[in-house]
Scaffold this active site. Sequence first.
Site, short mmCIF file in Angstrom:
data_model
loop_
_atom_site.label_atom_id
_atom_site.label_comp_id
_atom_site.label_asym_id
_atom_site.label_seq_id
_atom_site.Cartn_x
_atom_site.Cartn_y
_atom_site.Cartn_z
N GLU A 31 -43.71 -33.97 72.97
CA GLU A 31 -44.06 -34.96 73.69
C GLU A 31 -43.24 -35.36 74.98
OE1 GLU A 31 -43.75 -35.14 70.42
OE2 GLU A 31 -45.74 -34.89 69.80
N HIS A 50 -28.38 -44.80 83.01
CA HIS A 50 -28.13 -43.79 83.56
C HIS A 50 -28.77 -42.72 84.24
CE1 HIS A 50 -23.67 -43.31 81.74
NE2 HIS A 50 -24.13 -44.66 81.81
O1 LIG Z 1 -43.63 -33.59 67.23
C1 LIG Z 1 -44.65 -33.03 67.59
C2 LIG Z 1 -44.26 -31.83 68.75
O2 LIG Z 1 -42.96 -31.88 69.15
C3 LIG Z 1 -45.81 -32.95 66.86
O3 LIG Z 1 -46.34 -34.40 66.56
C4 LIG Z 1 -45.83 -32.16 65.71
O4 LIG Z 1 -45.58 -30.92 66.07
C5 LIG Z 1 -47.13 -32.26 64.82
O5 LIG Z 1 -47.15 -31.26 63.77
P1 LIG Z 1 -48.09 -31.12 62.82
O6 LIG Z 1 -49.09 -30.53 63.42
O7 LIG Z 1 -47.47 -30.22 61.57
O8 LIG Z 1 -48.48 -32.61 62.06
#
Ligand SMILES: O=C(CO)[C@H](O)[C@H](O)COP(=O)(O)O
Length: 152
Positions: free
Chosen positions: A76, A103
């Site tokens: 994200e 910062h």
């Molecule tokens: O944190 C995340 C990306 O960095 C996603 O929320 C995560 O990869 C989702 O995982 P899944 O499809 O196994 O529920």
Amino acid sequence: MRIHIASDHAGFELKEALIEHLTAAGHDVVNHGALVYDALDDYPSFCIAAGEAVVAENEAGGGTLGIVIGGSGNGEQIAANKVRGVRAALVWNLATAQLGRQHNDANVIAIGARQHTLEEATAFVDAFVAEPFSGDPRHARRIDEVAAYESR
Ligand SMILES: O=C(CO)[C@H](O)[C@H](O)COP(=O)(O)O
């Protein structure tokens, strides 16, 4: 303050709780999705939309922040940081929440919903929203160096 928020399925429950919390605290929260829980959805479009809204509103003179949430917060943060003008900080404790503003003048906070309790994540967001950028010249200089690279 206007706050743009986004999550995938992994952050959906925390996002909904934060919308309620921040709205009750008087903030104007804009939800960029996911709008319904879908265990197979993908985070990039939601996070990029929130990042674009933050940048557009700040360029228009409004002071706004963004929140992007997933399971770890890593993807994200990466997605939001692809938007020119976004400075997204991955926050995992109170210090990183405060330092992200002091910062880095971070305009987006990324949180891993699977890494924290609701209480912890809410405290990170409250700390992030409350903390101003220090304005210290050394930090401003470093932020400007990143922005200069981004604009090349
Ligand atoms: O944190 C995340 C990306 O960095 C996603 O929320 C995560 O990869 C989702 O995982 P899944 O499809 O196994 O529920």
